[in-house]
Design a protein around this motif. Structure first.
Motif, PDB file in Angstrom:
ATOM      1  N   PRO A 134      47.794  56.519  43.004  1.00 23.92           N
ATOM      2  CA  PRO A 134      47.514  55.801  44.248  1.00 23.92           C
ATOM      3  C   PRO A 134      48.807  55.381  44.946  1.00 23.92           C
ATOM      4  CG  PRO A 134      47.089  54.399  42.372  1.00 23.92           C
ATOM      5  CD  PRO A 134      47.410  55.751  41.829  1.00 23.92           C
ATOM      6  N   GLU A 135      48.711  55.256  46.247  1.00 22.88           N
ATOM      7  CA  GLU A 135      49.871  54.867  47.050  1.00 22.88           C
ATOM      8  C   GLU A 135      49.923  53.364  47.287  1.00 22.88           C
ATOM      9  OE1 GLU A 135      49.844  57.260  50.575  1.00 22.88           O
ATOM     10  OE2 GLU A 135      49.784  59.119  49.425  1.00 22.88           O
ATOM     11  N   GLN A 136      49.012  52.620  46.719  1.00 22.90           N
ATOM     12  CA  GLN A 136      48.979  51.177  46.901  1.00 22.90           C
ATOM     13  C   GLN A 136      48.367  50.534  45.674  1.00 22.90           C
ATOM     14  OE1 GLN A 136      45.965  51.420  50.177  1.00 22.90           O
ATOM     15  NE2 GLN A 136      45.056  49.683  49.109  1.00 22.90           N
ATOM     16  N   ALA A 137      48.410  49.198  45.628  1.00 19.17           N
ATOM     17  CA  ALA A 137      47.745  48.421  44.583  1.00 19.17           C
ATOM     18  C   ALA A 137      46.667  47.575  45.254  1.00 19.17           C
ATOM     19  CB  ALA A 137      48.759  47.549  43.860  1.00 19.17           C
ATOM     20  N   TRP A 138      45.768  46.991  44.449  1.00 19.73           N
ATOM     21  CA  TRP A 138      44.614  46.287  44.997  1.00 19.73           C
ATOM     22  C   TRP A 138      44.452  44.904  44.393  1.00 19.73           C
ATOM     23  CZ3 TRP A 138      44.580  51.503  43.990  1.00 19.73           C
ATOM     24  CH2 TRP A 138      44.327  52.325  45.083  1.00 19.73           C
ATOM     25  N   VAL A 145      47.536  44.128  42.080  1.00 22.11           N
ATOM     26  CA  VAL A 145      48.607  43.343  42.704  1.00 22.11           C
ATOM     27  C   VAL A 145      48.768  42.006  41.985  1.00 22.11           C
ATOM     28  CG1 VAL A 145      48.250  44.371  44.989  1.00 22.11           C
ATOM     29  CG2 VAL A 145      47.109  42.222  44.419  1.00 22.11           C
ATOM     30  N   LEU A 146      49.899  41.356  42.205  1.00 22.16           N
ATOM     31  CA  LEU A 146      50.135  40.024  41.689  1.00 22.16           C
ATOM     32  C   LEU A 146      49.045  39.091  42.217  1.00 22.16           C
ATOM     33  CD1 LEU A 146      51.998  38.119  40.120  1.00 22.16           C
ATOM     34  CD2 LEU A 146      53.250  37.740  42.232  1.00 22.16           C
ATOM     35  N   GLY A 147      48.399  38.382  41.316  1.00 26.23           N
ATOM     36  CA  GLY A 147      47.282  37.519  41.689  1.00 26.23           C
ATOM     37  C   GLY A 147      45.950  38.245  41.704  1.00 26.23           C
ATOM     38  N   GLY A 148      45.971  39.558  41.495  1.00 18.44           N
ATOM     39  CA  GLY A 148      44.754  40.366  41.508  1.00 18.44           C
ATOM     40  C   GLY A 148      44.059  40.386  40.152  1.00 18.44           C
ATOM     41  N   VAL A 177      31.351  45.828  26.275  1.00 16.65           N
ATOM     42  CA  VAL A 177      32.496  44.932  26.231  1.00 16.65           C
ATOM     43  C   VAL A 177      32.884  44.625  27.675  1.00 16.65           C
ATOM     44  CG1 VAL A 177      34.120  46.851  26.008  1.00 16.65           C
ATOM     45  CG2 VAL A 177      34.822  44.576  25.333  1.00 16.65           C
ATOM     46  N   ILE A 178      33.145  43.347  27.945  1.00 15.15           N
ATOM     47  CA  ILE A 178      33.505  42.917  29.292  1.00 15.15           C
ATOM     48  C   ILE A 178      34.795  42.105  29.188  1.00 15.15           C
ATOM     49  CG2 ILE A 178      32.850  41.511  31.288  1.00 15.15           C
ATOM     50  CD1 ILE A 178      30.143  42.717  28.997  1.00 15.15           C
ATOM     51  N   VAL A 179      35.799  42.499  29.961  1.00 10.49           N
ATOM     52  CA  VAL A 179      37.068  41.770  30.002  1.00 10.49           C
ATOM     53  C   VAL A 179      37.480  41.633  31.458  1.00 10.49           C
ATOM     54  CG1 VAL A 179      39.516  41.770  29.369  1.00 10.49           C
ATOM     55  CG2 VAL A 179      37.798  42.587  27.724  1.00 10.49           C
ATOM     56  N   ARG A 180      37.803  40.389  31.837  1.00  9.91           N
ATOM     57  CA  ARG A 180      38.339  40.127  33.173  1.00  9.91           C
ATOM     58  C   ARG A 180      39.704  39.467  32.996  1.00  9.91           C
ATOM     59  NH1 ARG A 180      34.898  36.327  35.484  1.00  9.91           N
ATOM     60  NH2 ARG A 180      36.402  34.698  35.049  1.00  9.91           N
ATOM     61  N   THR A 181      40.727  40.094  33.566  1.00  9.96           N
ATOM     62  CA  THR A 181      42.077  39.583  33.427  1.00  9.96           C
ATOM     63  C   THR A 181      42.765  39.559  34.782  1.00  9.96           C
ATOM     64  OG1 THR A 181      44.160  39.815  32.188  1.00  9.96           O
ATOM     65  CG2 THR A 181      43.033  41.853  32.804  1.00  9.96           C
ATOM     66  N   GLN A 182      43.677  38.645  34.940  1.00 12.12           N
ATOM     67  CA  GLN A 182      44.370  38.475  36.223  1.00 12.12           C
ATOM     68  C   GLN A 182      45.872  38.676  36.019  1.00 12.12           C
ATOM     69  OE1 GLN A 182      44.178  34.496  37.871  1.00 12.12           O
ATOM     70  NE2 GLN A 182      44.293  35.309  39.930  1.00 12.12           N
ATOM     71  N   ARG A 183      46.489  39.418  36.932  1.00 12.34           N
ATOM     72  CA  ARG A 183      47.944  39.613  36.885  1.00 12.34           C
ATOM     73  C   ARG A 183      48.586  38.363  37.478  1.00 12.34           C
ATOM     74  NH1 ARG A 183      51.600  44.169  36.871  1.00 12.34           N
ATOM     75  NH2 ARG A 183      49.789  45.499  36.779  1.00 12.34           N
ATOM     76  N   ILE A 184      49.390  37.666  36.666  1.00 10.87           N
ATOM     77  CA  ILE A 184      49.968  36.404  37.117  1.00 10.87           C
ATOM     78  C   ILE A 184      51.481  36.457  37.301  1.00 10.87           C
ATOM     79  CG2 ILE A 184      48.095  34.985  36.242  1.00 10.87           C
ATOM     80  CD1 ILE A 184      49.810  34.361  33.779  1.00 10.87           C
ATOM     81  N   VAL A 185      52.134  37.486  36.821  1.00 10.30           N
ATOM     82  CA  VAL A 185      53.578  37.610  36.989  1.00 10.30           C
ATOM     83  C   VAL A 185      53.892  39.002  37.517  1.00 10.30           C
ATOM     84  CG1 VAL A 185      55.806  37.634  35.825  1.00 10.30           C
ATOM     85  CG2 VAL A 185      54.050  36.019  35.107  1.00 10.30           C
TER      86      VAL A 185
END
Length: 121
Positions: free
Chosen positions: A17-21, A47-50, A113-121
Motif C-alpha cells: 500500500p502507498e499509505q497507512a490507515w 498509523v500512529l494512534g490507529g 480469537v479477537i485482538v484489538r491493539t493500538q499503535r502508540i509510538v
C-alpha cells in the motif's frame, strides 16, 4: 461518512500500500504466509494512534478441531499478543470466543480469537 471508507480486494501477502490507515481489520483471513506473518505485515499499515483489529479462527489441531484448515490458518491469543508486546503497541482487548453455527442443520462449535491493539509510538 462513506467517502472515508475505501474497500480494497487484493492479495495481502504481496500488496504494497502507498499509505497507512487509522483502522486496519482482518476477519478470518487465510493467507498463504500464515496468520502471524500476515498480522505482522498488516500492522505496518496502521498509523500512529490507529487501531489493528484481528478476528481469526482458533483451531485445536491436537484434537482434530481444524475443519480442514492448515495449522498456519490459526493463531492463539497468546501468540498474537506476544507479537505486539512492545512499547509501540497497546493491547486494548484480547480474548477467545466460542460460537455455534448450524451448517446443514447440525450444530458445530467454532472458536475465534479477537485482538484489538493500538499503535502508540
Amino acid at each position: 461518512m462513506s467517502e472515508h471508507i475505501h474497500w480494497k480486494e487484493t492479495d495481502l501477502s504481496r500488496w504494497e500500500p502507498e499509505q497507512a490507515w487509522d483502522l486496519v481489520v482482518t476477519n478470518y483471513a487465510h493467507a498463504e504466509i500464515g496468520q502471524l506473518p500476515l498480522y505482522r505485515r498488516i500492522s505496518s499499515w496502521v498509523v500512529l494512534g490507529g487501531t489493528l483489529l484481528i478476528v481469526g479462527h482458533l483451531h485445536d489441531h491436537q484434537h482434530g478441531d481444524h475443519h480442514g484448515h492448515p495449522q498456519s490458518a490459526s493463531a492463539t491469543v497468546e501468540a498474537i499478543t506476544n507479537m505486539f508486546d512492545s512499547p509501540e503497541w497497546q493491547i486494548d482487548a484480547a480474548y477467545e470466543n466460542t460460537r455455534t453455527v448450524h451448517p446443514g442443520g447440525t450444530p458445530v462449535q467454532l472458536r475465534d480469537v479477537i485482538v484489538r491493539t493500538q499503535r502508540i509510538v
